[in-house]
Design a protein around this motif. Structure first.
Motif, short mmCIF file in Angstrom:
data_model
loop_
_atom_site.label_atom_id
_atom_site.label_comp_id
_atom_site.label_asym_id
_atom_site.label_seq_id
_atom_site.Cartn_x
_atom_site.Cartn_y
_atom_site.Cartn_z
N LEU A 171 0.84 -1.20 0.00
CA LEU A 171 0.00 0.00 0.00
C LEU A 171 0.87 1.26 0.00
O LEU A 171 0.56 2.24 -0.69
CB LEU A 171 -0.91 0.00 1.23
N GLY A 172 1.98 1.22 0.76
CA GLY A 172 2.92 2.34 0.74
C GLY A 172 3.47 2.59 -0.65
O GLY A 172 3.60 3.74 -1.09
N TYR A 173 3.77 1.49 -1.38
CA TYR A 173 4.26 1.64 -2.75
C TYR A 173 3.21 2.28 -3.65
O TYR A 173 3.52 3.17 -4.45
CB TYR A 173 4.68 0.28 -3.32
N VAL A 174 1.96 1.82 -3.55
CA VAL A 174 0.88 2.39 -4.38
C VAL A 174 0.73 3.88 -4.08
O VAL A 174 0.60 4.70 -5.01
CB VAL A 174 -0.44 1.65 -4.13
N MET A 175 0.75 4.24 -2.81
CA MET A 175 0.66 5.65 -2.42
C MET A 175 1.81 6.45 -3.02
O MET A 175 1.63 7.57 -3.50
CB MET A 175 0.65 5.77 -0.90
#
Length: 236
Positions: A171-175
């Motif tokens: 999720l951090g990567y997508v953000m």
């Protein structure tokens, strides 16, 4: 052999040209061109694989995040535990984001294949920072990198917590990827995103060896890579 005085022809596919620049590659790649979208490869299939719309990233990876988090819940974790682990995963991603950007994406190269690989990895983004179809990471490459990422998380956590940490990191990567696109092509009106956009574009157009954070300037502050203000530079 590196051609002496080699000049890149911007009207031809670039990837197999840039290696010939040798030591001159570093200066060339950090002189941005705005407005001209480059062609990478002569082959149409390879060229197609280098391009991605930004919305592909959440479309593909948010379901994987959801599946990972639902799996963690099914293993007995409470909602509060899940949220804590997701927060830890996102926080860990911000450090990975900074580390990769500083030490891998900005590695110095001068050999033919070193320059070529660097251009594909990150140099193209600095040379053509407004190329909207090459701002996010290709999903196929992300999928390959997720394998060691998942194995590392399994090694450092328990079977019941690994999916939550993995989901949080992903999720951090997508953000990160959608934020990165927005910082280049969005028009923020509120204070925080406006400051973040200014901070990132400063990295591209003013001081390219500082300001490696994308979603946050936290790690730049901690590790001393925060770019100086214009006022501080003028006073020197």
């Amino acid at each position: 052999m590196v051609a002496q005085g080699f000049t890149v022809d911007l009207d031809k596919p670039l990837v197999f040209q840039v290696g010939h620049l040798g030591e001159a590659y570093q200066d060339w790649v950090h002189l941005p061109i705005v407005g001209k979208e480059p062609r990478f490869f002569e082959n149409d299939i390879l060229e197609f694989l280098t391009k991605n719309d930004w919305w592909v990233i959440p479309l593909i990876w948010l379901p994987v995040v959801g599946w990972s988090l639902s799996r963690a819940l099914s293993m007995g974790n409470s909602i509060s535990q899940l949220l804590m682990m997701v927060a830890i995963g996102i926080f860990a991603w911000t450090l990975l984001e900074y580390t990769l950007h500083r030490f891998l994406f900005h590695i110095k190269t001068k050999s033919y294949w070193g320059n070529t690989l660097h251009y594909l990895l990150h140099g193209c983004h600095h040379k053509h920072p407004m190329d909207g179809l090459r701002l996010v990471f290709p999903p196929a490459a992300t999928a390959v990198l997720l394998v060691p990422f998942w194995n590392l998380i399994k090694l450092m956590s328990t079977p019941s917590t690994a999916p939550a940490f993995f989901g949080g990191g992903l999720l951090g990567y997508v953000m990160y990827d959608v934020t990165h696109y927005y910082l280049h092509h969005g028009q923020p009106s509120s204070k925080v995103p406006k400051a973040l956009k200014k901070y990132h574009l400063n990295h591209h157009f003013r001081i390219q060896n500082k300001g490696f954070g994308i979603t946050s300037s936290l790690w730049d502050k901690i590790f001393g890579t925060l770019p100086p203000s214009k006022q501080a530079q003028k006073s020197r």
